[in-house]
Design a protein around this motif. Structure first.
Motif, PDB file in Angstrom:
ATOM      1  N   GLY A   1       1.044 -28.657  -0.007  1.00  0.00           N
ATOM      2  CA  GLY A   1       0.695 -27.945  -1.232  1.00  0.00           C
ATOM      3  C   GLY A   1      -0.433 -26.966  -0.997  1.00  0.00           C
ATOM      4  N   GLN A   2      -1.478 -27.411  -0.309  1.00  0.00           N
ATOM      5  CA  GLN A   2      -2.608 -26.533  -0.035  1.00  0.00           C
ATOM      6  C   GLN A   2      -2.212 -25.407   0.909  1.00  0.00           C
ATOM      7  OE1 GLN A   2      -6.177 -28.434   1.284  1.00  0.00           O
ATOM      8  NE2 GLN A   2      -7.266 -26.511   1.548  1.00  0.00           N
ATOM      9  N   ALA A   3      -1.363 -25.706   1.897  1.00  0.00           N
ATOM     10  CA  ALA A   3      -0.946 -24.679   2.848  1.00  0.00           C
ATOM     11  C   ALA A   3      -0.188 -23.557   2.140  1.00  0.00           C
ATOM     12  CB  ALA A   3      -0.072 -25.304   3.936  1.00  0.00           C
ATOM     13  N   PHE A   4       0.722 -23.915   1.257  1.00  0.00           N
ATOM     14  CA  PHE A   4       1.471 -22.888   0.531  1.00  0.00           C
ATOM     15  C   PHE A   4       0.580 -22.178  -0.484  1.00  0.00           C
ATOM     16  CE2 PHE A   4       5.116 -25.317   2.149  1.00  0.00           C
ATOM     17  CZ  PHE A   4       5.894 -24.268   2.632  1.00  0.00           C
ATOM     18  N   SER A   5      -0.421 -22.870  -0.997  1.00  0.00           N
ATOM     19  CA  SER A   5      -1.390 -22.237  -1.884  1.00  0.00           C
ATOM     20  C   SER A   5      -2.218 -21.203  -1.120  1.00  0.00           C
ATOM     21  CB  SER A   5      -2.311 -23.292  -2.500  1.00  0.00           C
ATOM     22  OG  SER A   5      -3.296 -22.698  -3.302  1.00  0.00           O
ATOM     23  N   LEU A   6      -2.666 -21.561   0.079  1.00  0.00           N
ATOM     24  CA  LEU A   6      -3.415 -20.626   0.917  1.00  0.00           C
ATOM     25  C   LEU A   6      -2.556 -19.417   1.270  1.00  0.00           C
ATOM     26  CD1 LEU A   6      -5.871 -19.882   2.697  1.00  0.00           C
ATOM     27  CD2 LEU A   6      -4.849 -21.286   4.519  1.00  0.00           C
ATOM     28  N   LEU A   7      -1.308 -19.669   1.603  1.00  0.00           N
ATOM     29  CA  LEU A   7      -0.385 -18.588   1.932  1.00  0.00           C
ATOM     30  C   LEU A   7      -0.242 -17.617   0.759  1.00  0.00           C
ATOM     31  CD1 LEU A   7       1.559 -17.624   4.168  1.00  0.00           C
ATOM     32  CD2 LEU A   7       3.337 -18.974   3.040  1.00  0.00           C
ATOM     33  N   SER A   8      -0.045 -18.165  -0.425  1.00  0.00           N
ATOM     34  CA  SER A   8       0.093 -17.338  -1.631  1.00  0.00           C
ATOM     35  C   SER A   8      -1.196 -16.585  -1.940  1.00  0.00           C
ATOM     36  CB  SER A   8       0.481 -18.223  -2.821  1.00  0.00           C
ATOM     37  OG  SER A   8       0.406 -17.517  -4.040  1.00  0.00           O
ATOM     38  N   THR A   9      -2.330 -17.264  -1.784  1.00  0.00           N
ATOM     39  CA  THR A   9      -3.627 -16.647  -2.090  1.00  0.00           C
ATOM     40  C   THR A   9      -3.882 -15.427  -1.218  1.00  0.00           C
ATOM     41  OG1 THR A   9      -4.558 -18.770  -2.763  1.00  0.00           O
ATOM     42  CG2 THR A   9      -6.115 -17.033  -2.172  1.00  0.00           C
ATOM     43  N   GLY A  10      -3.718 -15.595   0.090  1.00  0.00           N
ATOM     44  CA  GLY A  10      -3.960 -14.483   1.008  1.00  0.00           C
ATOM     45  C   GLY A  10      -2.989 -13.339   0.802  1.00  0.00           C
ATOM     46  N   LEU A  11      -1.733 -13.687   0.517  1.00  0.00           N
ATOM     47  CA  LEU A  11      -0.725 -12.656   0.313  1.00  0.00           C
ATOM     48  C   LEU A  11      -1.051 -11.824  -0.922  1.00  0.00           C
ATOM     49  CD1 LEU A  11       1.962 -11.401   1.157  1.00  0.00           C
ATOM     50  CD2 LEU A  11       3.130 -13.153  -0.211  1.00  0.00           C
ATOM     51  N   MET A  12      -1.397 -12.483  -2.026  1.00  0.00           N
ATOM     52  CA  MET A  12      -1.721 -11.762  -3.253  1.00  0.00           C
ATOM     53  C   MET A  12      -3.010 -10.946  -3.109  1.00  0.00           C
ATOM     54  SD  MET A  12       0.704 -12.244  -5.411  1.00  0.00           S
ATOM     55  CE  MET A  12       1.764 -12.157  -3.969  1.00  0.00           C
ATOM     56  N   THR A  13      -3.987 -11.517  -2.385  1.00  0.00           N
ATOM     57  CA  THR A  13      -5.247 -10.792  -2.175  1.00  0.00           C
ATOM     58  C   THR A  13      -5.016  -9.533  -1.352  1.00  0.00           C
ATOM     59  OG1 THR A  13      -6.498 -12.861  -2.257  1.00  0.00           O
ATOM     60  CG2 THR A  13      -7.588 -10.962  -1.266  1.00  0.00           C
ATOM     61  N   ALA A  14      -4.246  -9.680  -0.272  1.00  0.00           N
ATOM     62  CA  ALA A  14      -3.959  -8.526   0.587  1.00  0.00           C
ATOM     63  C   ALA A  14      -3.172  -7.465  -0.175  1.00  0.00           C
ATOM     64  CB  ALA A  14      -3.183  -8.981   1.820  1.00  0.00           C
ATOM     65  N   GLN A  15      -2.222  -7.910  -1.000  1.00  0.00           N
ATOM     66  CA  GLN A  15      -1.427  -6.959  -1.770  1.00  0.00           C
ATOM     67  C   GLN A  15      -2.242  -6.321  -2.891  1.00  0.00           C
ATOM     68  OE1 GLN A  15       1.999  -9.460  -2.780  1.00  0.00           O
ATOM     69  NE2 GLN A  15       3.229  -8.347  -1.302  1.00  0.00           N
ATOM     70  N   GLY A  16      -3.292  -7.015  -3.326  1.00  0.00           N
ATOM     71  CA  GLY A  16      -4.168  -6.425  -4.326  1.00  0.00           C
ATOM     72  C   GLY A  16      -5.108  -5.385  -3.741  1.00  0.00           C
ATOM     73  N   LEU A  17      -5.531  -5.581  -2.492  1.00  0.00           N
ATOM     74  CA  LEU A  17      -6.470  -4.658  -1.851  1.00  0.00           C
ATOM     75  C   LEU A  17      -5.794  -3.437  -1.251  1.00  0.00           C
ATOM     76  CD1 LEU A  17      -8.821  -7.173   0.018  1.00  0.00           C
ATOM     77  CD2 LEU A  17      -9.434  -5.736  -1.934  1.00  0.00           C
ATOM     78  N   SER A  18      -4.589  -3.612  -0.719  1.00  0.00           N
ATOM     79  CA  SER A  18      -3.967  -2.531   0.041  1.00  0.00           C
ATOM     80  C   SER A  18      -3.692  -1.266  -0.777  1.00  0.00           C
ATOM     81  CB  SER A  18      -2.670  -3.025   0.716  1.00  0.00           C
ATOM     82  OG  SER A  18      -1.754  -3.517  -0.240  1.00  0.00           O
ATOM     83  N   PRO A  19      -3.266  -1.359  -2.059  1.00  0.00           N
ATOM     84  CA  PRO A  19      -3.089  -0.108  -2.808  1.00  0.00           C
ATOM     85  C   PRO A  19      -4.402   0.659  -2.977  1.00  0.00           C
ATOM     86  CG  PRO A  19      -1.886  -1.875  -3.871  1.00  0.00           C
ATOM     87  CD  PRO A  19      -2.741  -2.509  -2.825  1.00  0.00           C
ATOM     88  N   ALA A  20      -5.498  -0.072  -3.164  1.00  0.00           N
ATOM     89  CA  ALA A  20      -6.797   0.595  -3.303  1.00  0.00           C
ATOM     90  C   ALA A  20      -7.175   1.298  -2.001  1.00  0.00           C
ATOM     91  CB  ALA A  20      -7.868  -0.416  -3.692  1.00  0.00           C
ATOM     92  N   LEU A  21      -6.951   0.629  -0.867  1.00  0.00           N
ATOM     93  CA  LEU A  21      -7.264   1.251   0.424  1.00  0.00           C
ATOM     94  C   LEU A  21      -6.370   2.458   0.686  1.00  0.00           C
ATOM     95  CD1 LEU A  21      -7.731  -1.984   2.590  1.00  0.00           C
ATOM     96  CD2 LEU A  21      -9.513  -0.457   1.715  1.00  0.00           C
ATOM     97  N   ALA A  22      -5.082   2.296   0.376  1.00  0.00           N
ATOM     98  CA  ALA A  22      -4.155   3.411   0.583  1.00  0.00           C
ATOM     99  C   ALA A  22      -4.525   4.579  -0.321  1.00  0.00           C
ATOM    100  CB  ALA A  22      -2.714   2.954   0.310  1.00  0.00           C
TER     101      ALA A  22
ATOM    102  N   GLY B   1       0.821  -1.203   0.000  1.00  0.00           N
ATOM    103  CA  GLY B   1       0.000   0.000   0.000  1.00  0.00           C
ATOM    104  C   GLY B   1       0.855   1.253   0.000  1.00  0.00           C
ATOM    105  N   ALA B   2       1.925   1.235   0.801  1.00  0.00           N
ATOM    106  CA  ALA B   2       2.830   2.384   0.843  1.00  0.00           C
ATOM    107  C   ALA B   2       3.578   2.544  -0.479  1.00  0.00           C
ATOM    108  CB  ALA B   2       3.820   2.224   1.996  1.00  0.00           C
ATOM    109  N   GLU B   3       4.061   1.442  -1.029  1.00  0.00           N
ATOM    110  CA  GLU B   3       4.804   1.492  -2.297  1.00  0.00           C
ATOM    111  C   GLU B   3       3.968   2.084  -3.422  1.00  0.00           C
ATOM    112  OE1 GLU B   3       8.139  -1.778  -3.078  1.00  0.00           O
ATOM    113  OE2 GLU B   3       6.194  -2.673  -2.617  1.00  0.00           O
ATOM    114  N   SER B   4       2.677   1.776  -3.408  1.00  0.00           N
ATOM    115  CA  SER B   4       1.811   2.267  -4.480  1.00  0.00           C
ATOM    116  C   SER B   4       1.702   3.787  -4.486  1.00  0.00           C
ATOM    117  CB  SER B   4       0.410   1.645  -4.349  1.00  0.00           C
ATOM    118  OG  SER B   4      -0.288   2.175  -3.237  1.00  0.00           O
ATOM    119  N   LEU B   5       2.126   4.424  -3.387  1.00  0.00           N
ATOM    120  CA  LEU B   5       2.020   5.887  -3.277  1.00  0.00           C
ATOM    121  C   LEU B   5       3.357   6.598  -3.440  1.00  0.00           C
ATOM    122  CD1 LEU B   5      -0.417   6.110  -0.215  1.00  0.00           C
ATOM    123  CD2 LEU B   5      -0.986   6.231  -2.653  1.00  0.00           C
TER     124      LEU B   5
END
Length: 396
Positions: free
Chosen positions: A337-358, A232-236
């Protein structure tokens, strides 16, 4: 233990090389698509959407099909994922698609990304353990940061020399090479197998089970929240320098400071710090991720100081090496496999939302204060992690 010994493992070596190629290709495609969309529409909003369109759809793929990473052979799954990226890149480069269809195509293809990341994470966790695993993750971090830097620099040059369409063609070819490399050279690993319906059921049940475990949940959130705040900070950064009346190119150059810091931190902590010291450094390193960003609240910071703050913040990301090792040890082997998939999913989702919120917050607060606020939220997340998960990093 050295990086050379880790790279001696044939499975890891193939994944290291192909993943680095794929990250470079992804970065090149993202920049080229953003430039192309802006050229066609003149819309800054659509260009920004094109830049981040691949983040949020990963939530669907990871939530519904994360277990596929444990049910299908990794070699076939990873090669298929890179092959799909190649096919979509070829269409974007050669077909005169409407903007809405191009964005839809990229969004649809990105749903496969968590499955590929889950399969890669599973293979690395299976073939490496202990200090070898830490060094393997450290090398991944180094290569990822380097690939992003090369991809950004290469994207600018490729778009300038070849044009956006041909730059995306180069990206497609890199994905094809990565797919062929995995398909031809990655050894086969045993899997349990299953149907698509079984994968969906197992994904939902497995995600609930992983997030229900207090320790695993804390480890997952610790890997989601600080990176999301920093994104979010980087996007600004570019708007921050534009508001100050400085050249926009200054912000573009400073965006490279964070990956440089990440490379330094990963090398130092991964190569030269022992397991017990890494555990002791976990909270301080997590704090370093966000704390330097608070400094942007100071008016009129010299450009050199801004760059130094971003480099220092990047070094803090080395905290992930300690967390990833603990995460690997706690997750059941048949759910990795599923655990690392969940980790990647949440990380990408959070990184996708944070620039919009910022970005939304800049309508209320000055840009510099929003950057500082992102850093403060990251530090607050670290404090919460420290207070509520004191047993998380206890050795197994």
């Amino acid at each position: 233990m050295t990086y050379t010994r880790v790279l001696a493992d044939p499975s890891y070596r193939v994944l290291f090389a192909s993943r680095t190629l794929a990250i470079t290709a992804d970065t090149l495609r993202i920049v080229a698509l953003s430039v192309l969309v802006f050229a066609l529409t003149g819309s800054t909003l659509l260009a920004a959407v094109a830049y981040g369109i691949s983040f949020l759809p990963q939530l669907i793929g990871g939530s519904l099909l994360g277990a596929v990473a444990d049910l299908l052979p990794p070699r076939q799954l990873i090669a298929l994922g890179y092959g799909v990226e190649f096919g979509s890149g070829l269409l974007l480069a050669l077909a005169d698609l409407p903007v809405w269809l191009s964005l839809t195509l990229v969004a649809a293809v990105s749903m496969v990304t968590p499955l590929v990341n889950g399969a890669v994470g599973r293979v690395v966790a299976d073939v490496l353990s202990g200090e070898s695993y830490v060094l393997g993750r450290s090398l991944f971090n180094l290569a990822s940061s380097a690939a992003q830097l090369i991809g950004m620099a290469g994207a600018g040059a490729a778009v300038a020399v070849l044009g956006a369409h041909h730059a995306m063609l180069v990206s497609a070819v890199l994905h094809l090479v990565a797919a062929a490399w995995v398909r031809l050279r990655l050894p086969d690993l045993r899997v349990t197998g299953g149907t698509l319906a079984a994968a969906v059921r197992r994904s939902w049940a497995g995600n609930r089970e992983l997030l229900r475990d207090r320790t695993i949940r804390a480890l997952i959130l610790a890997q989601w929240l600080p990176p999301a705040c920093v994104t979010g900070a980087e996007s600004l950064i570019v708007p921050y320098f534009a508001v100050r009346g400085l050249p926009v190119e200054t912000g573009g150059l400073l965006l490279a400071c964070m990956p440089v810091g990440m490379m330094i931190g990963s090398w130092l902590v991964g190569r030269w710090v022992g397991a017990s010291t890494r555990r002791r450094l976990l909270v301080p390193l997590m704090t370093v991720v966000g704390l330097p960003l608070v400094g942007f609240a100071v008016a009129g910071l010299p450009v050199v100081v801004c760059g130094a703050l971003l480099v220092v913040a990047g070094t803090g990301f080395a905290y992930g090496l300690a967390i990833q090792q603990r995460f690997r040890d706690l997750v059941p082997a048949d759910h990795r496999g599923q655990a690392f998939s969940l980790l990647s999913t949440g990380l990408m989702t959070a990184q996708g939302l944070s620039p919009a919120l910022a970005g939304a917050l800049t309508g209320i607060l000055p840009v510099a204060q929003v950057i500082a606020l992102c850093g403060a939220v990251s530090v607050a997340a670290v404090i919460l992690f420290r207070l509520r998960a004191t047993e998380v990093m206890e050795p197994c």
